[in-house]
Design an enzyme around this catalytic site. Structure first.
Site, mmCIF file in Angstrom:
data_model
loop_
_atom_site.group_PDB
_atom_site.id
_atom_site.type_symbol
_atom_site.label_atom_id
_atom_site.label_comp_id
_atom_site.label_asym_id
_atom_site.label_seq_id
_atom_site.Cartn_x
_atom_site.Cartn_y
_atom_site.Cartn_z
ATOM 1 N N ARG A 236 0.863 -1.176 0.000
ATOM 2 C CA ARG A 236 0.000 0.000 0.000
ATOM 3 C C ARG A 236 0.902 1.229 0.000
ATOM 4 O O ARG A 236 1.935 1.248 0.689
ATOM 5 C CB ARG A 236 -0.904 0.024 1.232
ATOM 6 C CG ARG A 236 -2.129 -0.887 1.115
ATOM 7 C CD ARG A 236 -3.124 -0.390 0.061
ATOM 8 N NE ARG A 236 -4.310 -1.220 -0.037
ATOM 9 C CZ ARG A 236 -4.464 -2.240 -0.895
ATOM 10 N NH1 ARG A 236 -3.482 -2.580 -1.707
ATOM 11 N NH2 ARG A 236 -5.607 -2.904 -0.942
ATOM 12 N N GLU A 265 -3.249 7.739 -4.117
ATOM 13 C CA GLU A 265 -3.727 7.265 -5.426
ATOM 14 C C GLU A 265 -5.034 7.937 -5.796
ATOM 15 O O GLU A 265 -5.878 8.116 -4.911
ATOM 16 C CB GLU A 265 -3.943 5.748 -5.364
ATOM 17 C CG GLU A 265 -2.644 5.012 -5.365
ATOM 18 C CD GLU A 265 -2.834 3.492 -5.306
ATOM 19 O OE1 GLU A 265 -3.902 2.997 -5.705
ATOM 20 O OE2 GLU A 265 -1.894 2.828 -4.880
ATOM 21 N N HIS A 283 -0.971 0.601 -9.846
ATOM 22 C CA HIS A 283 -1.620 -0.368 -8.949
ATOM 23 C C HIS A 283 -2.206 -1.563 -9.738
ATOM 24 O O HIS A 283 -3.423 -1.757 -9.754
ATOM 25 C CB HIS A 283 -2.717 0.331 -8.111
ATOM 26 C CG HIS A 283 -3.053 -0.408 -6.850
ATOM 27 N ND1 HIS A 283 -3.498 0.211 -5.713
ATOM 28 C CD2 HIS A 283 -3.006 -1.736 -6.548
ATOM 29 C CE1 HIS A 283 -3.722 -0.687 -4.773
ATOM 30 N NE2 HIS A 283 -3.422 -1.880 -5.264
#
Ligand code: GLV
Length: 326
Positions: A236, A265, A283
């Site tokens: 993450r 993000e 991602h």
């Protein structure tokens, strides 16, 4: 019962849900605002959510019938578990099915950063390959080096298994107790975090995002690393202080990075764009055809089971089960 799907997903999944429930979905391929989420979940019994949907107390409170949030991801830091527990809502995730795919991608980034594949590709496409050169695009060997895994859960272990083919020494740090059998089978060595950071040639992060793992890599910890170290993050974004990462690469404290996840993000720290020795991905570590479909169907099965009153296979807040909303 009524369910809501927050983004277009696989047709198989939508069909399966339509056979059981009244289904509404956000047909636009974009992230819903909080206000839209609240509006759509107001009268729903279940939600199939993505990691981009922030499901917080306000969202839960505005959805009095909501019984389950089935997150289409193994990570569930986008869902407030405390709020779900308070209001009796089951939360589920998709562990296991994405382990190997994510491990493959951590290795993809590792190899790409070590051997400068993205830079070399851009160079070749630009028509700059005029002659073979003895010092052209020198990278770093992977074979025989030391790989440091921060987190030795399912994905960390899958990354470790792949390292055997590269004859690497694998060290790990994990505050959880890992069975001795696993440590032995993988041939890995446990180290305190700072020691791992000092000795590793490659460092790959495989921890969930918790308050304890927030900014685990920061100015202090980057300073401990070898100047030839390459850092990989498929966990993450907020596990890494992105500004400190830019400083570490720019100042040569480390040699490069492969980054799939970002602090805010879909925003990416602009300093990262200027660094040729950082490989960036949006991602996509679990993004294979096979795996994303499996993740989606797993989320669907969790949702169906919960709404039928059965304990879902991947309940992340088991403490809620006996106090759940009817
Ligand atoms: C992806 O990041 C996931 O948590 O599944």
């Amino acid at each position: 019962m009524k369910v809501y799907i927050t983004r277009p997903v696989f047709d198989e999944a939508i069909d399966r849900l339509r056979r059981e429930f009244e289904v509404e979905l956000n047909a636009e391929d974009r992230i819903l605002s909080k206000r839209e989420l609240i509006q759509h979940l107001r009268d729903k019994d279940g939600a199939l959510t993505l990691l981009t949907d922030a499901i917080d107390l306000e969202v839960f409170q505005s959805a009095p019938q909501l019984k389950v949030v089935a997150n289409f991801a193994v990570g569930f830091n986008n869902v407030s578990i405390d709020s779900a527990n308070k209001l009796g809502v089951a939360v589920t995730n998709t562990p296991g099915v994405l382990t190997e795919t994510t491990a493959d991608f951590a290795w993809t980034l590792l190899m790409a950063a070590a051997r400068r594949v993205v830079e070399a590709d851009k160079f070749a496409r630009a028509g700059n390959f005029k002659a073979w050169g003895p010092k052209m695009f020198l990278g770093y060997d992977v074979y025989g080096k030391t790989l440091g895994l921060v987190g030795l859960g399912r994905i960390g272990q899958a990354v470790a298994r792949r390292a055997a083919g590269f004859n690497m020494r694998v060290v790990f740090h994990d505050p959880e107790s890992i069975p001795e059998r696993v440590i032995k089978e993988l041939g890995v060595t446990r180290l305190p975090l700072d020691e791992l950071l000092r000795v590793s040639d490659f460092i790959s992060l495989h921890v969930p995002l918790f308050p304890e793992t927030h900014h685990l890599l920061n100015d202090r910890t980057f300073a401990l690393m070898k100047p030839t170290c390459i850092v990989i993050n498929t966990s993450r974004g907020p596990v890494v202080d992105e500004k400190a990462l830019v400083r570490a690469v720019r100042e040569g404290k480390i040699a490069g990075a492969g980054i799939d996840v970002f602090e805010k993000e879909p925003e990416i720290e602009p300093g990262l764009f200027e660094l040729e020795n950082v490989v960036l991905a949006p991602h996509i570590a679990s993004a294979s055809h096979e795996t994303r479909l499996k993740m989606c169907m797993m989320a669907v099965e969790n949702l169906v089971a919960t709404l039928k009153g059965q304990r879902p296979p991947n309940l992340v807040n088991p403490e809620v089960w006996d106090k759940r909303r009817a």
